[in-house]
Design a protein around this motif. Structure first.
Motif, short mmCIF file in Angstrom:
data_model
loop_
_atom_site.label_atom_id
_atom_site.label_comp_id
_atom_site.label_asym_id
_atom_site.label_seq_id
_atom_site.Cartn_x
_atom_site.Cartn_y
_atom_site.Cartn_z
N ALA A 145 -1.83 -4.44 -2.74
CA ALA A 145 -1.55 -5.92 -2.54
C ALA A 145 -2.34 -6.81 -3.53
O ALA A 145 -1.49 -7.57 -4.06
CB ALA A 145 -2.18 -6.35 -1.01
N ASN A 149 -0.04 -9.38 -6.54
CA ASN A 149 0.01 -10.76 -6.69
C ASN A 149 -0.32 -10.88 -8.17
O ASN A 149 0.11 -11.81 -8.94
CB ASN A 149 -1.53 -11.22 -5.94
N SER A 202 8.10 -7.85 -4.58
CA SER A 202 7.51 -8.11 -3.04
C SER A 202 7.91 -6.88 -2.09
O SER A 202 7.08 -6.32 -1.39
CB SER A 202 7.67 -9.41 -2.60
N ASN A 206 5.54 -3.97 -0.34
CA ASN A 206 5.56 -3.77 1.07
C ASN A 206 5.96 -2.28 1.28
O ASN A 206 5.50 -1.72 2.42
CB ASN A 206 6.57 -4.59 1.93
N GLU A 209 2.93 -0.02 0.53
CA GLU A 209 1.94 -0.17 1.56
C GLU A 209 2.15 0.57 2.82
O GLU A 209 1.34 1.62 3.36
CB GLU A 209 1.66 -1.58 1.61
#
Lengths: 216, 268
Positions: A145, A149, A202, A206, A209
């Motif tokens: 995460a 960013n 993004s 996801n 993760e």
């Protein structure tokens, strides 16, 4: 207000987008790699090494990327090294992004529960084995995460490259605007192109993760 | 089953001293554990029993005294001039291979399945043949009643199930001694029994064990010897049915007095 001016200049913007993509790809990949290596070494190293890494992180976190680029652009020639604007920008940004990723990786490694480390030690694992088998696989998930960013931030920061004369998407946009005076339409297009570059990343993060979560 | 006095000593702790900052938590603890012996360590919270256990595989450093496992020094050696030097990382790791440890909080590797947890030590540390390790791991999981969960991740298991896997993981290293650090203290009461059953079975099979616990019935029924610690020192030790029925010191008496006969004093 016609959108045709944007459509007419879209091919030129896409050329700029390709350069932006390349720049972003190299900066994010190399910066993440640099940060992962430095962060991992620092979390296991001695006091002096940790102090050096902390200084690196705090210095670069404390200055704007624009200043880092100017520094890179003017420092290398001062040292007698001739670099293109692209090379100077790329190297500056890799070092800049690397500082942020270093801190993210160091934090992720520190966040691996102490019990996991104790269990690994109690099985007789030595430091490298423990890093490979237990610490890094768990830290990787925690680091995704923040690294996402940082990557998104870096992609957008490549737009500063134009200040030292490296031509890319934002540079191309300004050229068109100076010619056509259609600032709104052109930057609307630029906005969409940046979004189309960032959004899939993004989604990818996801996906990673989810893939790395442990309770499937 | 009494342990013959001639059985070889597996763990030897001698004058162990340990402080956390200014606070001395172990104040000259000495005891031996012989092969096949089950030693249960009792004591109030803060008595130093868990710290003592963690010193045995050098998860904690210590300032004074010596520990040996299978005759090999733990943590430190003395150089020619009688000064103590910390052992290098390789020696420390090799010592730990001989010592199995079961933690209060299980500490299963959360990113690996049950089977992978049990196989990890033998494969990545002892470099044993993977198919042989796999066979042994499945046998161990069978033994602790977890074979059908071999491919699950720890997060999907109850505390009791996780702890049984943790026991199998430690056993897979074929340790000379097993240390249990309050292995049932974090469990819901209805899950304590299944873990104690596995520990009991190990004891009957002749595994050398040092068990820090609050389970009085386990101490009474399984221990060859009970050690009572308080204030960082051993206060009493002996055969459980003798010293627990007839405590010699006020401290041990009052400790046993606070114990509920069914379950044992449990920390909140």
């Amino acid at each position: 207000m016609s959108i045709s001016v944007l459509l007419a200049n879209l091919p030129y913007l896409f050329q700029g987008a390709v350069v932006t993509l390349w720049l972003a790809f190299i900066v994010v990949t190399a910066g993440t790699l640099l940060g992962a290596i430095v962060g991992t070494i620092a979390s296991g190293g001695g006091r002096i090494l940790r102090a050096i890494v902390t200084a690196y992180v705090f210095i670069f976190r404390g200055i704007p990327v624009l200043v880092v680029m100017f520094l890179g652009f003017y420092t290398f020639p001062a040292l007698g090294i001739r670099l293109s604007a692209y090379a100077a920008v790329t190297i500056s940004m890799i070092v800049y992004v690397g500082a942020f990723v270093t801190e993210a990786v160091r934090g992720a490694i520190a966040a691996v529960p102490a019990g996991q480390v104790a269990a690994a030690k109690s099985l007789g694992m030595r430091r490298l084995t423990m890093l490979r088998e237990v610490v890094l696989p768990q830290a990787a998930r925690l680091a995704i995460a923040p690294i996402l960013n940082i990557s998104l931030m870096a992609i957008k920061q490549t737009s500063y490259a134009s200040v030292v004369g490296a031509w890319e998407l934002s540079f191309a946009a300004r050229e068109i605007v100076e010619r056509t005076l259609a600032a709104f339409q052109i930057f609307l297009g630029v906005m969409m192109i940046y979004f189309l570059i960032c959004y899939p990343i993004s989604l990818l993060a996801n996906f990673c993760e989810r893939k790395l979560s442990f309770d499937h | 089953m009494p342990i013959p006095a001639g059985a070889p000593i597996v763990v030897s702790v001698n004058g162990l001293v340990k402080s956390f900052g200014p606070h001395r938590v172990l104040n000259g603890v000495s005891f031996d554990v012989r092969r096949g012996e089950v030693v249960v360590v009792l004591g109030p919270s803060g008595s130093g029993k868990s710290t003592m256990l963690r010193c045995v595989n050098f998860l904690e450093t210590f300032e004074g005294g010596t520990i040996t496992v299978d005759g090999a020094p733990v943590g430190y050696r003395s150089d020619g001039q009688g000064r103590r030097r910390m052992l290098d990382e390789k020696m420390v790791a090799e010592n730990r291979e001989r010592v199995g440890m079961v933690f209060q909080s299980f500490n299963l590797f959360s990113h690996r399945t049950v089977l992978q947890n049990v196989m990890m030590g033998p494969v990545s540390v002892q470099h044993r043949d993977k198919s042989e390790v796999r066979k042994q791991a499945l046998e161990l999981l069978e033994k602790v009643g977890m074979a059908e969960k071999a491919d699950q991740y720890p997060a999907r298991l109850s505390g009791g199930q996780q702890q049984r896997v943790a026991i199998a993981r430690a056993l897979a290293m074929r340790p000379a001694v097993m240390l249990f650090d309050e292995a049932t203290s974090a469990l819901d009461p209805e899950l304590v029994g299944e873990v104690l059953r596995v520990m009991r079975e190990l004891a009957t099979e002749g595994m050398t064990m040092v068990v820090v616990t609050h389970e009085m019935s386990f101490a009474r029924e399984v221990a060859d010897r009970v050690i009572f610690m308080d204030g960082g020192a051993i206060v009493e030790q002996g055969v459980p049915h003798e010293i627990m029925a007839n405590p010699q010191t006020e401290r041990f008496r009052s400790f046993l007095g606070t114990d509920r006969p069914d379950r044992g004093a449990r920390i909140a």
